[in-house]
Scaffold this motif. Structure first.
Motif, mmCIF file in Angstrom:
data_model
loop_
_atom_site.group_PDB
_atom_site.id
_atom_site.type_symbol
_atom_site.label_atom_id
_atom_site.label_comp_id
_atom_site.label_asym_id
_atom_site.label_seq_id
_atom_site.Cartn_x
_atom_site.Cartn_y
_atom_site.Cartn_z
ATOM 1 N N ARG A 147 0.832 -1.210 0.000
ATOM 2 C CA ARG A 147 0.000 0.000 0.000
ATOM 3 C C ARG A 147 0.864 1.257 0.000
ATOM 4 O O ARG A 147 0.524 2.260 -0.650
ATOM 5 C CB ARG A 147 -0.921 0.009 1.217
ATOM 6 C CG ARG A 147 -2.033 -1.012 1.129
ATOM 7 C CD ARG A 147 -3.106 -0.748 2.183
ATOM 8 N NE ARG A 147 -4.184 -1.708 2.077
ATOM 9 C CZ ARG A 147 -5.292 -1.651 2.814
ATOM 10 N NH1 ARG A 147 -5.435 -0.685 3.698
ATOM 11 N NH2 ARG A 147 -6.234 -2.562 2.667
ATOM 12 N N GLN A 148 1.968 1.205 0.737
ATOM 13 C CA GLN A 148 2.876 2.356 0.754
ATOM 14 C C GLN A 148 3.445 2.621 -0.624
ATOM 15 O O GLN A 148 3.599 3.775 -1.040
ATOM 16 C CB GLN A 148 4.013 2.122 1.763
ATOM 17 C CG GLN A 148 3.595 2.194 3.224
ATOM 18 C CD GLN A 148 3.184 3.600 3.614
ATOM 19 O OE1 GLN A 148 2.007 3.937 3.570
ATOM 20 N NE2 GLN A 148 4.134 4.423 3.967
ATOM 21 N N ASN A 178 0.769 4.147 -2.716
ATOM 22 C CA ASN A 178 0.529 5.512 -2.256
ATOM 23 C C ASN A 178 1.580 6.465 -2.790
ATOM 24 O O ASN A 178 1.286 7.603 -3.183
ATOM 25 C CB ASN A 178 0.511 5.551 -0.725
ATOM 26 C CG ASN A 178 0.033 6.885 -0.179
ATOM 27 O OD1 ASN A 178 -0.947 7.451 -0.654
ATOM 28 N ND2 ASN A 178 0.733 7.396 0.816
ATOM 29 N N SER A 179 2.825 6.002 -2.844
ATOM 30 C CA SER A 179 3.924 6.866 -3.294
ATOM 31 C C SER A 179 3.821 7.200 -4.776
ATOM 32 O O SER A 179 4.450 8.156 -5.244
ATOM 33 C CB SER A 179 5.273 6.192 -3.012
ATOM 34 O OG SER A 179 5.410 5.010 -3.787
ATOM 35 N N ARG A 187 1.015 8.054 -6.251
ATOM 36 C CA ARG A 187 0.027 9.113 -6.433
ATOM 37 C C ARG A 187 0.715 10.469 -6.353
ATOM 38 O O ARG A 187 1.725 10.623 -5.663
ATOM 39 C CB ARG A 187 -1.052 9.026 -5.349
ATOM 40 C CG ARG A 187 -1.957 7.807 -5.490
ATOM 41 C CD ARG A 187 -2.687 7.500 -4.194
ATOM 42 N NE ARG A 187 -3.334 8.682 -3.652
ATOM 43 C CZ ARG A 187 -3.483 8.921 -2.343
ATOM 44 N NH1 ARG A 187 -2.993 8.073 -1.451
ATOM 45 N NH2 ARG A 187 -4.096 10.005 -1.941
ATOM 46 N N LEU A 231 1.806 14.095 -5.199
ATOM 47 C CA LEU A 231 1.951 14.639 -3.845
ATOM 48 C C LEU A 231 0.705 15.433 -3.441
ATOM 49 O O LEU A 231 0.237 15.339 -2.303
ATOM 50 C CB LEU A 231 3.188 15.540 -3.778
ATOM 51 C CG LEU A 231 3.450 16.236 -2.436
ATOM 52 C CD1 LEU A 231 3.720 15.211 -1.333
ATOM 53 C CD2 LEU A 231 4.638 17.201 -2.574
ATOM 54 N N ASP A 239 -2.342 15.006 -4.232
ATOM 55 C CA ASP A 239 -3.449 14.125 -3.858
ATOM 56 C C ASP A 239 -3.174 13.450 -2.522
ATOM 57 O O ASP A 239 -4.072 13.300 -1.683
ATOM 58 C CB ASP A 239 -3.660 13.079 -4.952
ATOM 59 C CG ASP A 239 -4.928 12.274 -4.734
ATOM 60 O OD1 ASP A 239 -5.993 12.883 -4.515
ATOM 61 O OD2 ASP A 239 -4.858 11.030 -4.769
ATOM 62 N N ARG A 240 -1.927 13.043 -2.305
ATOM 63 C CA ARG A 240 -1.577 12.385 -1.039
ATOM 64 C C ARG A 240 -1.733 13.334 0.147
ATOM 65 O O ARG A 240 -2.109 12.909 1.242
ATOM 66 C CB ARG A 240 -0.129 11.881 -1.087
ATOM 67 C CG ARG A 240 0.170 10.920 -2.215
ATOM 68 C CD ARG A 240 1.407 10.091 -1.953
ATOM 69 N NE ARG A 240 2.573 10.858 -1.578
ATOM 70 C CZ ARG A 240 3.514 11.299 -2.414
ATOM 71 N NH1 ARG A 240 3.381 11.075 -3.727
ATOM 72 N NH2 ARG A 240 4.562 11.963 -1.978
ATOM 73 N N ARG A 251 -7.810 15.573 5.307
ATOM 74 C CA ARG A 251 -8.868 14.603 5.556
ATOM 75 C C ARG A 251 -9.801 15.028 6.677
ATOM 76 O O ARG A 251 -10.839 14.394 6.896
ATOM 77 C CB ARG A 251 -8.253 13.238 5.877
ATOM 78 C CG ARG A 251 -7.538 12.609 4.676
ATOM 79 C CD ARG A 251 -6.701 11.409 5.078
ATOM 80 N NE ARG A 251 -6.111 10.747 3.916
ATOM 81 C CZ ARG A 251 -5.059 11.202 3.249
ATOM 82 N NH1 ARG A 251 -4.471 12.323 3.631
ATOM 83 N NH2 ARG A 251 -4.589 10.542 2.205
ATOM 84 N N GLU A 291 4.264 9.923 6.276
ATOM 85 C CA GLU A 291 3.389 8.892 5.720
ATOM 86 C C GLU A 291 2.936 9.226 4.303
ATOM 87 O O GLU A 291 3.008 8.384 3.403
ATOM 88 C CB GLU A 291 2.160 8.717 6.624
ATOM 89 C CG GLU A 291 1.211 7.645 6.115
ATOM 90 C CD GLU A 291 0.022 7.449 7.035
ATOM 91 O OE1 GLU A 291 -0.877 6.657 6.675
ATOM 92 O OE2 GLU A 291 -0.007 8.081 8.114
ATOM 93 N N ASN A 292 2.490 10.455 4.097
ATOM 94 C CA ASN A 292 1.949 10.834 2.788
ATOM 95 C C ASN A 292 2.808 11.844 2.038
ATOM 96 O O ASN A 292 2.616 12.056 0.843
ATOM 97 C CB ASN A 292 0.539 11.423 2.953
ATOM 98 C CG ASN A 292 -0.446 10.409 3.488
ATOM 99 O OD1 ASN A 292 -0.610 9.349 2.918
ATOM 100 N ND2 ASN A 292 -1.085 10.738 4.612
ATOM 101 N N GLU A 303 6.977 18.990 -5.736
ATOM 102 C CA GLU A 303 7.307 17.620 -6.140
ATOM 103 C C GLU A 303 8.296 17.612 -7.305
ATOM 104 O O GLU A 303 9.224 16.786 -7.336
ATOM 105 C CB GLU A 303 6.032 16.880 -6.515
ATOM 106 C CG GLU A 303 6.207 15.387 -6.680
ATOM 107 C CD GLU A 303 4.885 14.650 -6.774
ATOM 108 O OE1 GLU A 303 4.851 13.468 -6.398
ATOM 109 O OE2 GLU A 303 3.894 15.251 -7.232
#
Length: 450
Positions: free
Chosen positions: A9-10, A13-14, A16, A18, A20-21, A25, A185-186, A219
């Motif tokens: 998952r990581q 996620n990477s 996607r 930056l 969007d990450r 939330r 994390e993101n 990014e």
């Protein structure tokens, strides 16, 4: 979740973007929209209490419209459906409506429908929502960068509340960039990065209030650094400098502090170039300000003021064009709208100049301050009642249209100011015509008093 699944998952996620990450939330993570999300505000209360109503989120790109919709999706107990006006039509709308009806009948569950770029729907497509929004079958949340008054049909607009989101200010952009650099994390927190204040300011200025643009730019800069253009010993902190940003984005930072002396120096140079009828210099200073990150609406407001202060009635179209340039920029944004500002600047610089209006307005203001509230002459007072007529209100008033050329020499100023002249038009541009007309009227008035 086992370790293998976690790393999988990581890795996904990477991949996607930056931006969007790093999408907030929670309500408290949203930056720059305190006017609608502060404690006790209508939108915040609606989200926290899950009492969502139909609304149109209106704001420029990258201000958080989709983010806010997804936060609502995470907070509501209703079924949340996301829908793109770019990719869908009436057929898909009908499918969503039928699914919402089935959901309500079978599970007594409401449906919130988020329509991104709702302005891209035509009238027929928007009409398809009307009855279902009104009946409460769906709660509609539309997002648009365009003015809803022009792009959303009035019947649908009347059933929704328009919520205006603001472009992010530079401080808000800096907060988001800093989060991205610290978030392990993101974000980019595992890369051991820091950024100089100058580089941060340049990224914030280039984003023009667009959070997505700012994070995409960061990014790109980091990707350039990590590709080996800037080597640092393992474990050492890599500091992103102004040159790194300039090299990666091919945008040179100009000496410009929007809140300091240079801000006032450049706008002064621009204003004086317009007044001095130098379109070349006006264009140069305009571009200096735009390239330096100045707020385009600040520039447009100054041109609107200039049109009245330094041109006035020498060319009445100047004010209309200045206003039009601001509306054009509001509609187009950067970079397309820059040309409208340039067009207005050249027009203002080459228009005939007159400060007669500015001078006369100042004289009137001083006179009012000195003389106070002088009484209105009886003959030009309104007389809607019999008592007022008996008191002499309106007695002796001469209706201009009853006379030749719709003019009759009578006094309109208070008795104490009788004969006072405030406005003296120049003999330049259209004011020359006004001057000839006024001179004729004033001569008639003089003769009538002899």
């Amino acid at each position: 979740m086992d370790l293998f699944e976690y790393h999988g998952r990581q890795a996904l996620n990477s991949q996607r973007p930056l931006a969007d990450r790093m999408r907030p939330r929670r309500i408290d993570d949203v930056v720059g929209q305190d006017h609608i999300l502060a404690d006790g505000s209508l939108i915040r209360t609606a989200i926290l209490k899950d009492r969502i109503f139909s609304m149109i989120l209106w704001g420029p790109p990258g201000c958080g419209k989709t983010t806010l919709a997804r936060i609502i999706a995470g907070e509501t107990q209703s079924h949340f459906t996301e829908f793109s006006a770019v990719l869908s039509g009436v057929k898909e709308i009908r499918t969503v409506i039928q699914e919402a009806r089935d959901r309500q009948n079978l599970y007594q569950k409401k449906t919130i429908l988020f329509v991104d770029e709702i302005h891209r729907f035509n009238k027929a497509q928007q009409d398809a929502f009307l009855h279902h929004v009104e009946s409460g079958l769906i709660t509609l949340i539309g997002a648009t960068t365009e003015n809803p008054s022009f792009e959303v049909i009035s019947a649908l607009l009347s059933r929704c509340r328009v919520v205006t989101l603001n472009p992010l200010d530079p401080d808000g952009i800096r907060i988001l960039l800093d989060r991205a650099l610290r978030d392990r994390e993101n974000g980019l927190g595992n890369l051991n990065l820091d950024i100089s204040p100058e580089a941060m300011d340049h990224l914030a200025a280039l984003s023009d209030g667009d959070a997505r643009s700012a994070l995409n730019s960061l990014e790109i800069v980091v990707s350039a650094l990590m590709s080996g253009e800037k080597k640092t010993p393992a474990g050492d902190l890599t500091v992103i400098g102004l040159k790194d940003v300039e090299n990666a984005l091919q945008k040179r930072a100009l000496l410009y502090d929007k809140s300091g002396e240079e801000h006032y120096n450049l706008i002064s140079a621009f204003h004086k170039s317009l007044r001095g009828s130098d379109p070349d210099a006006a264009l140069y200073w305009l571009e200096r300000m735009l390239a330096g990150g100045e707020d385009p609406f600040f520039i447009a407001r100054r041109m609107i003021r200039f049109a009245s202060e330094d041109i006035g009635n020498a060319d009445p179209n100047a004010l209309l064009l200045a206003l039009g340039s601001m509306e054009a920029f509001k509609f187009l944004g950067h970079p397309e709208g820059d040309l409208a500002l340039a067009q207005a600047a050249v027009y203002l610089a080459t228009a005939p100049k007159s400060n007669s209006l500015y001078v006369s307005a100042g004289q009137v203001k001083n006179t009012v301050n000195e003389t106070g509230a002088l009484p209105v002459p009886f003959h030009i007072r309104n007389a809607p009642t019999r008592l007022m007529k008996d008191m002499g209100y309106g007695r002796g008033y001469q209706y201009a249209h009853d006379y030749r050329d719709a003019y009759t020499p009578q006094d309109y100023l208070p008795e104490k100011l009788k004969g006072r002249i405030f406005y003296n038009p120049s003999d330049r541009g259209y004011e020359k015509t006004i001057k000839q007309r006024l001179d004729g009227w004033r001569n008639l008035k003089k003769k009538s008093t002899i």
